[in-house]
Design an enzyme around this catalytic site. Structure first.
Site, mmCIF file in Angstrom:
data_model
loop_
_atom_site.group_PDB
_atom_site.id
_atom_site.type_symbol
_atom_site.label_atom_id
_atom_site.label_comp_id
_atom_site.label_asym_id
_atom_site.label_seq_id
_atom_site.Cartn_x
_atom_site.Cartn_y
_atom_site.Cartn_z
ATOM 1 N N ARG A 22 0.852 -1.186 0.000
ATOM 2 C CA ARG A 22 0.000 0.000 0.000
ATOM 3 C C ARG A 22 0.886 1.233 0.000
ATOM 4 N NH1 ARG A 22 -3.361 -2.669 -1.788
ATOM 5 N NH2 ARG A 22 -5.511 -3.027 -1.103
ATOM 6 N N GLU A 42 -3.876 8.242 -5.126
ATOM 7 C CA GLU A 42 -4.142 7.555 -6.384
ATOM 8 C C GLU A 42 -5.413 8.084 -7.025
ATOM 9 O OE1 GLU A 42 -4.169 3.350 -5.668
ATOM 10 O OE2 GLU A 42 -2.091 3.305 -4.968
ATOM 11 N N HIS A 83 -1.432 0.910 -10.111
ATOM 12 C CA HIS A 83 -2.084 0.012 -9.154
ATOM 13 C C HIS A 83 -2.791 -1.119 -9.912
ATOM 14 C CE1 HIS A 83 -3.915 -0.184 -4.865
ATOM 15 N NE2 HIS A 83 -3.727 -1.388 -5.365
#
Length: 325
Positions: A234, A263, A282
């Site tokens: 993360r 993000e 991601h």
């Protein structure tokens, strides 16, 4: 029948499975807010990925019994509050393991050998002679890999590293995993020792109060100047400003990142001007096969829990069998 809200669109075969077991509503909260809020009070389960489930939402969902995340991470959920209310949380750790391990090896090779940077140089017409020494990267084979987080993904990375690339593998985890050591040959090390001795440092940690900004200025200063840093856990496990400084001051060689503190990345983020950083959106689990497997695993966990059968991927053990408050 139990009422389930799927707040991200499930694959057709998953939708059919859920519809055979429950009254299913497929509603995107951001696009169909009014409909979502209309059904939410009757929902016994939520399934999907990314929806923040907090006090505000739970106060409008008195019948909720299960939240099934179609992802391995659960940092979009207030797990403590859900547990207090006796609401079961499940995730999908099994479906992501091999695909994430593949992605992390791609990042390792890409960042170490500067593959994306070289790709751009060739496309921009800068390759007009034998590649100069200034373009060289670093070997991966026979180097030392340090893994932070020895879960399922960590074990598969360790296997690939040991068997395929003849790497020496160490790991740091909150507790030792002796079975993983037997299966993979990985060696447990204290964090500072791992950081100082590893050629590649790979983060596969979830985000918790203990892991937030776990990797900061002091951690990067402990690493080798030739170290490659990778994050597939993360984003907020890493202090990004500290990482930027470490790269600019040549405290480490390169970084490969699939996750970030914010993000998507803001358009003015320094990473965009740093060729030594390999960036992914991601997308570590981003194959059609894996995403479908994740949703199916989430659906199966959800239905099990609704039927009173204990799910295998139970995040909050304390909530099992506990009445709602």
């Amino acid at each position: 029948m139990s009422v389930i809200i799927a707040y991200t669109n499930p694959p057709e075969h998953v939708r059919e499975y859920l519809e055979a077991e429950a009254e299913l509503y497929v509603i995107r909260p951001n696009k169909e807010r009014e409909k979502f809020m209309e059904v939410l009070p009757n929902a016994e389960a939520l399934i999907g990925a990314g929806l923040p489930v907090d006090q505000k939402l739970l106060d409008k969902a008195p019948e909720l019994r299960v939240v099934s995340n179609a992802s391995a991470g659960v940092d979009n959920l207030d797990v403590g509050l859900l547990t207090d209310r006796g609401i079961v949380v499940t995730n999908t750790p099994s479906a992501v393991i091999d695909t994430m391990a593949d992605t992390m090896f791609g990042l390792m090779l890409g960042a170490s050998r500067r593959l994306i940077e070289m790709h751009e140089l060739v496309k921009n017409g800068e390759w007009d002679r034998n590649a100069p020494k200034e373009w060289f990267g670093l070997n991966v084979h026979h180097k030392k890999l340090g893994i932070l987080g020895m879960g399922g993904i960590g074990k598969e990375v360790a296997r690939r590293a040991k068997e395929g690339f003849r790497m020496e593998v160490s790991y740091y985890n909150r507790s030792r995993h002796e079975q993983a050591e037997k299966e993979t040959g990985a060696v447990y090390e204290q964090l500072d020792d791992l950081l100082a001795s590893s050629d590649v440092v790979m983060v596969l940690l979830p985000l918790t109060s203990e892991t937030r900004h776990m990797l900061g200025t002091e951690a990067f200063r402990k690493m080798k100047s030739t170290a490659v840093f990778l994050n597939g856990g993360r984003g907020s496990v890493v202090d990004e400003q500290a990482l930027i400084t470490a790269l600019r001051e040549k405290e480490i060689f390169a970084a490969g990142l699939d996750v970030f503190e914010e993000e998507p990345l803001p358009s003015d983020h320094p990473f965009f001007t740093m060729p030594e950083v390999t960036l992914l959106p991601h997308i570590g689990t981003g194959t059609t096969e894996t995403r479908e497997a994740m949703y199916m695993e989430a659906a199966e966990q959800c239905i099990k829990a609704l039927k009173g059968e204990k799910p295998e991927a139970l995040v909050n053990e304390q909530a099992w069998g506990k009445g709602r408050k």
